[in-house]
Design a protein around this motif. Structure first.
Motif: not given
Ligand code: SAM
Ligand code: GLN
Length: 283
Positions: A198-200, A21-23, A202-204, A68
């Motif tokens: 609501d955050m990505d 599920d990563r770009e 990977s960021v969190y 991630g």
């Protein structure tokens, strides 16, 4: 050992990123940034055999990204305003929107020997790039995180600039030294804790929460800075804040309440979202 072309290596990496599920485009970004090769080189050499050690390094990097981790933490750097900024787990990865803040401040502020402070500098992205483009202005970088400032110091060296770098919370490093600035620039943490869902992911999970979240619906640090302007900013000085896309109304209302003569203005980013709140401070 199996023969791997760049093409096959990228295709396999894209497949594994998609499964996680990563770009998929992270595969070619990683390949370019890990080995310093560009798109054109890749196109011309895609059928060539990849040296074995590169294949091993790339596979490990893809595994981290698939798990991630932002790919910039895997390569150890991020591109910002055309320059390579070193990043690590103590620093936010500088965002494209913040490049627009640098560009805007460079357009607005003359290079005439004024003092400009970047509060919450992280990697140093904003302040270092300003210093890189100015010859006369004095730039002061501050952050509360010593890990971030270590990185800002390394980035300063790599960029060949030597701004002053001080540790402390918000304006403290300036007030401690009696520094009065002509201009304050800041991209502080501004995400509300309840926006976490609501955050990505990977960021969190990977970026420092100290760089992301603030109390009071994300407004706490702006408010403290607005309140403290007389201690660090010369009358008539300018302020530029990067803001979240839903914060302009609340923040401009707060600023006008505290400093009724001040007229906050808004600049949207390239996606049409509210992004920069700026004003000349009149007390
Ligand atoms: N300026 C960098 C950029 O634009 O990429 C980093 C911005 S990041 C959103 C916010 C930064 O503020 C982090 O480096 C964090 O350590 C710092 N910070 C958080 N609380 C702070 C405080 N009370 N005083 C100073 N810096 C703070
Ligand atoms: N713009 C960043 C993000 O949405 C957050 C930066 C900040 O809080 N200042 O991930």
């Amino acid at each position: 050992m199996q023969r791997y072309s760049y093409k096959r290596m990228i295709e396999e990496a894209e497949a594994s990123l998609i499964l996680s599920d990563r770009e998929p485009r992270i595969a070619s970004l990683l390949l370019e940034d890990l080995f310093g090769i560009d798109r054109v080189y890749l196109m011309l050499h895609e059928e060539e055999e990849v040296p074995g050690e590169r294949h091993g390094i790339f596979e490990k990097a893809v595994a981290r990204a698939a798990a991630g981790e932002p790919y910039q933490y895997v390569t150890g750097f991020s591109w910002f305003y055309g320059y390579k900024m070193e990043v690590d787990e103590n620093t936010l990865i500088p965002r494209n929107e913040t490049e627009e803040l640098v560009e805007f401040v460079l357009e607005q502020e003359p290079d005439d020997g004024r003092t400009v402070a970047d509060i919450g500098t992280g990697t140093g992205a904003i302040g270092l790039l300003l210093q890189k483009h100015w010859h006369k202005n004095r730039v002061v970088l501050t952050d509360v995180s010593s890990g971030a400032l270590e990185m800002a110091g390394k980035n300063a060296e790599a960029l060949g600039v030597s701004p002053e770098i001080f540790r402390g919370s918000l304006f403290e490093p300036l007030t401690d030294r009696g520094i009065m600035a002509d201009c304050i620039v800041s991209n502080p943490p501004y995400i509300a804790y309840d926006e976490k869902d609501d955050m990505d992911a990977s960021v969190y999970r990977h970026e420092p929460h100290l760089a992301l979240f603030a109390d009071d619906g994300g407004m706490a640090l702006y408010k403290q800075m607005v309140d403290g302007l007389p201690t660090v900013l010369k009358p008539g000085g300018t302020v530029y804040f990067e803001i979240g896309w839903r914060q302009y109304t609340a923040l401009s209302t707060y600023i006008k309440k505290v400093w009724p003569k001040t007229r906050p203005q808004l600049k949207k980013d390239m996606n049409g979202q509210d992004r920069i709140l700026f004003f000349r401070w009149e007390d």
